[in-house]
Design a protein around this motif. Structure first.
Motif, PDB file in Angstrom:
ATOM      1  N   HIS A   1     -13.396  11.608  -7.880  1.00  0.00           N
ATOM      2  CA  HIS A   1     -12.979  12.946  -8.286  1.00  0.00           C
ATOM      3  C   HIS A   1     -12.092  12.927  -9.534  1.00  0.00           C
ATOM      4  N   LEU A   2     -11.628  11.742  -9.932  1.00  0.00           N
ATOM      5  CA  LEU A   2     -10.824  11.636 -11.153  1.00  0.00           C
ATOM      6  C   LEU A   2     -11.675  11.349 -12.385  1.00  0.00           C
ATOM      7  N   LYS A   3     -12.959  11.076 -12.174  1.00  0.00           N
ATOM      8  CA  LYS A   3     -13.851  10.722 -13.273  1.00  0.00           C
ATOM      9  C   LYS A   3     -13.861  11.808 -14.350  1.00  0.00           C
ATOM     10  N   GLY A   4     -13.825  11.360 -15.595  1.00  0.00           N
ATOM     11  CA  GLY A   4     -13.919  12.285 -16.711  1.00  0.00           C
ATOM     12  C   GLY A   4     -12.595  12.714 -17.297  1.00  0.00           C
ATOM     13  N   ARG A   5     -11.497  12.501 -16.580  1.00  0.00           N
ATOM     14  CA  ARG A   5     -10.187  12.812 -17.157  1.00  0.00           C
ATOM     15  C   ARG A   5      -9.952  11.902 -18.362  1.00  0.00           C
ATOM     16  N   ARG A   6      -9.392  12.454 -19.431  1.00  0.00           N
ATOM     17  CA  ARG A   6      -9.225  11.707 -20.662  1.00  0.00           C
ATOM     18  C   ARG A   6      -7.750  11.473 -20.986  1.00  0.00           C
ATOM     19  N   SER A   7      -7.514  10.368 -21.630  1.00  0.00           N
ATOM     20  CA  SER A   7      -6.161  10.020 -22.039  1.00  0.00           C
ATOM     21  C   SER A   7      -5.648  11.022 -23.069  1.00  0.00           C
ATOM     22  N   VAL A   8      -4.392  11.433 -22.908  1.00  0.00           N
ATOM     23  CA  VAL A   8      -3.765  12.341 -23.875  1.00  0.00           C
ATOM     24  C   VAL A   8      -2.987  11.527 -24.894  1.00  0.00           C
TER      25      VAL A   8
ATOM     26  N   LEU B   1      -1.459   7.051  -7.587  1.00  0.00           N
ATOM     27  CA  LEU B   1      -0.374   7.952  -7.980  1.00  0.00           C
ATOM     28  C   LEU B   1      -0.932   9.311  -8.397  1.00  0.00           C
ATOM     29  N   MET B   2      -1.986   9.292  -9.192  1.00  0.00           N
ATOM     30  CA  MET B   2      -2.601  10.550  -9.631  1.00  0.00           C
ATOM     31  C   MET B   2      -3.148  11.328  -8.450  1.00  0.00           C
ATOM     32  N   GLU B   3      -3.778  10.634  -7.516  1.00  0.00           N
ATOM     33  CA  GLU B   3      -4.355  11.304  -6.348  1.00  0.00           C
ATOM     34  C   GLU B   3      -3.268  11.968  -5.507  1.00  0.00           C
ATOM     35  N   ILE B   4      -2.163  11.258  -5.265  1.00  0.00           N
ATOM     36  CA  ILE B   4      -1.079  11.830  -4.457  1.00  0.00           C
ATOM     37  C   ILE B   4      -0.478  13.048  -5.156  1.00  0.00           C
ATOM     38  N   LEU B   5      -0.289  12.954  -6.466  1.00  0.00           N
ATOM     39  CA  LEU B   5       0.265  14.086  -7.206  1.00  0.00           C
ATOM     40  C   LEU B   5      -0.645  15.308  -7.106  1.00  0.00           C
ATOM     41  N   LEU B   6      -1.950  15.089  -7.197  1.00  0.00           N
ATOM     42  CA  LEU B   6      -2.886  16.208  -7.057  1.00  0.00           C
ATOM     43  C   LEU B   6      -2.840  16.788  -5.650  1.00  0.00           C
ATOM     44  N   GLU B   7      -2.689  15.905  -4.655  1.00  0.00           N
ATOM     45  CA  GLU B   7      -2.569  16.377  -3.273  1.00  0.00           C
ATOM     46  C   GLU B   7      -1.331  17.246  -3.090  1.00  0.00           C
TER      47      GLU B   7
ATOM     48  N   THR C   1       0.824  -1.211   0.000  1.00  0.00           N
ATOM     49  CA  THR C   1       0.000   0.000   0.000  1.00  0.00           C
ATOM     50  C   THR C   1       0.858   1.260   0.000  1.00  0.00           C
ATOM     51  N   ALA C   2       2.067   1.156   0.567  1.00  0.00           N
ATOM     52  CA  ALA C   2       2.950   2.317   0.666  1.00  0.00           C
ATOM     53  C   ALA C   2       3.732   2.604  -0.614  1.00  0.00           C
ATOM     54  N   MET C   3       3.729   1.680  -1.573  1.00  0.00           N
ATOM     55  CA  MET C   3       4.574   1.836  -2.757  1.00  0.00           C
ATOM     56  C   MET C   3       4.237   3.069  -3.602  1.00  0.00           C
ATOM     57  N   PRO C   4       2.959   3.415  -3.833  1.00  0.00           N
ATOM     58  CA  PRO C   4       2.712   4.620  -4.635  1.00  0.00           C
ATOM     59  C   PRO C   4       3.348   5.874  -4.044  1.00  0.00           C
ATOM     60  N   ARG C   5       3.285   6.009  -2.726  1.00  0.00           N
ATOM     61  CA  ARG C   5       3.889   7.199  -2.108  1.00  0.00           C
ATOM     62  C   ARG C   5       5.411   7.168  -2.265  1.00  0.00           C
ATOM     63  N   HIS C   6       6.015   5.978  -2.220  1.00  0.00           N
ATOM     64  CA  HIS C   6       7.459   5.877  -2.448  1.00  0.00           C
ATOM     65  C   HIS C   6       7.809   6.340  -3.864  1.00  0.00           C
ATOM     66  N   ILE C   7       7.001   5.951  -4.832  1.00  0.00           N
ATOM     67  CA  ILE C   7       7.257   6.353  -6.219  1.00  0.00           C
ATOM     68  C   ILE C   7       7.214   7.869  -6.343  1.00  0.00           C
ATOM     69  N   ILE C   8       6.255   8.488  -5.699  1.00  0.00           N
ATOM     70  CA  ILE C   8       6.130   9.953  -5.778  1.00  0.00           C
ATOM     71  C   ILE C   8       7.330  10.631  -5.121  1.00  0.00           C
ATOM     72  N   GLU C   9       7.823  10.067  -4.035  1.00  0.00           N
ATOM     73  CA  GLU C   9       9.008  10.641  -3.387  1.00  0.00           C
ATOM     74  C   GLU C   9      10.216  10.544  -4.307  1.00  0.00           C
TER      75      GLU C   9
ATOM     76  N   ARG D   1       4.527  19.382 -14.074  1.00  0.00           N
ATOM     77  CA  ARG D   1       3.525  18.750 -14.933  1.00  0.00           C
ATOM     78  C   ARG D   1       3.973  17.295 -15.131  1.00  0.00           C
ATOM     79  N   VAL D   2       3.113  16.359 -14.722  1.00  0.00           N
ATOM     80  CA  VAL D   2       3.505  14.943 -14.709  1.00  0.00           C
ATOM     81  C   VAL D   2       2.539  14.129 -15.568  1.00  0.00           C
ATOM     82  N   LEU D   3       3.104  13.277 -16.411  1.00  0.00           N
ATOM     83  CA  LEU D   3       2.322  12.388 -17.261  1.00  0.00           C
ATOM     84  C   LEU D   3       2.474  10.957 -16.780  1.00  0.00           C
TER      85      LEU D   3
END
Length: 447
Positions: A386-393, A357-363, A308-316, A334-336
């Motif tokens: 809250h991420l609903k509707g975001r579209r792939s670039v 990952l997306m949620e932590i980046l937004l936080e 569960t902690a791995m996404p936060r490690h990636i962001i760090e 700006r992160v893709l």
């Protein structure tokens, strides 16, 4: 004379003659492939789902599940061996009913059996003598006996005399072309000897190999054991990744060398976290049930904490790399994210670490976008609405070069990794995607 005493022989004969009608509740990643396998075995199948869009797709011979080609769906539907409906009153028509509904966790990581319970209440409305009711959803040992049976027996019918209960855990692996439902060995168990006989007759006609076990609790434990094994070993290699990274050692190189040993070792691979409908969830079903018996599950719970902690490690790691290589703070970056699905080459986002990952980046006030050719738009989810509707670039040089960093969260095969390596100013690779393709760049950071 007991008016129901002949229900089992009649059902057994119908199963052996393949004249019994099967119902499958829940036409998702498990239910639709199962329904196709049952139909191809010669049974008539009626699928049930609360989503009318799925029924419309089926009627139009358009599959929404990668494991079921349109041609297979069209063949079984056109031949009259398979139909789908939202009308649960038609459960009365079915001799065998397989339940393939979700078993998620609550926000407090306790089992959420509401889908199973509500489905059993629907079945109870039309339950009749001579039916076999099977649960395929993953759950804790005792669910079939302690949850399903009381709901169904509240009708006045008795399990083992009037109707029969069984458990057979699903073993689907989305994206794996080497196996399909009918070729994966199927664990089967009944609530009592007569139910076990019916389970073996039914699934023995549908799949190539059945694996009978002594009872439903054992069958429920089999599925949990399979996924606890994976969760614990993935946690171990994720922890080793952190340790070896601190030592300047590449965990991927270590694994590649270790797996050359022909005995005593099985490779597992690190990643940005756990995804899918099984591995991130199922171990917590066992830890929850174990409390009833005052048995600690420290090993399993620790594995859950690590994964569960791995996404936060990636962001760090991303924040450190941004600061070191470009001087850009994460809050202004700006992160893709490459890959929204939880595993490569599938359109499945259930429990995907990319969402976290997306949620932590937004936080952290970063600007976030994603690319995934399999998922054009983020659908509504229980935890990430809250991420609903975001579209792939799109992945073009102009778009990619406009981001400060690109994170490889899911290593889909169709991605042009060489182009990414030349376009992106910074790449965070959580899947070893570049090294596996012999792409080397000082802008690539393994995480």
């Amino acid at each position: 004379m007991d008016p129901h005493q002949n229900s089992r022989p009649d059902l057994l004969a119908a199963l052996e003659a393949r004249t019994a009608k099967a119902g499958v509740i829940g036409l998702g990643y498990v239910g639709l492939p199962l329904a196709m396998s049952i139909a191809r075995a010669g049974f008539t199948v009626l699928g049930f789902d609360i989503d009318p869009d799925k029924i419309s797709h089926i009627d139009a011979h358009k599959s929404y599940i990668d494991a079921v080609p349109d041609a297979v769906l069209a063949q079984e539907h056109s031949a009259g061996r398979f139909a789908a409906t939202c009308d649960f009153a038609r459960l009365a028509e079915c001799d065998v009913i397989a339940i393939c509904v979700p078993t998620p966790l609550t926000r407090h990581r306790d089992p959420d059996l509401s889908y199973v319970e509500n489905t059993c209440r629907l079945i109870a409305e039309t339950l009749r003598p001579g039916q076999l009711i099977v649960l395929e959803s993953t759950t804790y040992p005792g669910t079939t006996e302690e949850v399903m049976k009381p709901i169904l027996e509240a009708t006045g019918l008795v399990a083992g005399r009037d109707f029969y209960l069984g458990y057979s855990p699903e073993r689907e692996d989305p994206g794996n072309r080497d196996f399909e439902t009918s070729t994966i060995p199927k664990v089967v168990a009944g609530d009592g000897e007569q139910a076990s006989e019916l389970m073996k007759a039914f699934y023995g006609a549908v799949v190539k190999t059945i694996v009978p076990v002594s009872g439903t609790r054992t069958a429920e434990a089999v599925k949990l054991t399979e996924n606890v094994f994976r969760a614990v070993n993935i946690a171990l290699v994720n922890e080793l990744k952190l340790v070896y990274d601190a030592m300047g050692i590449d965990i991927w190189e270590v694994i590649d060398a270790a797996k050359t040993k022909p005995f005593g070792y099985m490779p597992f691979y690190p990643g940005p976290g756990l995804g899918g409908h099984c591995i991130p969830i199922d171990p917590f079903y066992l830890t929850w049930k174990s409390r009833e018996f005052d048995q600690p599950t420290r090993f399993i719970e620790l594995a859950g904490e690590i994964n569960t902690a791995m996404p936060r490690h990636i962001i760090e790691r991303l924040a450190e790399a941004l600061d070191r290589k470009s001087g850009v703070a994460l809050s202004r970056a700006r992160v893709l994210i490459i890959g929204l699905a939880y595993k490569k080459n599938v359109p499945d986002i259930r429990e995907s670490p990319s969402l976290r990952l997306m949620e932590i980046l937004l936080e952290r006030s970063a600007e976030v976008a994603y690319h995934d050719a399999f998922i054009a738009e983020v659908p509504r989810t229980r935890e990430y609405g809250h991420l609903k509707g975001r579209r792939s670039v799109d992945l073009t040089q102009a778009i990619v070069s406009g981001f400060d960093a690109v994170v490889i969260a899911t290593d889909h095969d169709q991605i042009d990794y060489a182009a990414l390596a030349s376009w992106a100013p910074l790449l965070i690779d959580t899947r070893n995607a570049f090294a596996r393709r012999d792409i080397v760049s000082e802008r690539i950071v393994k995480a």
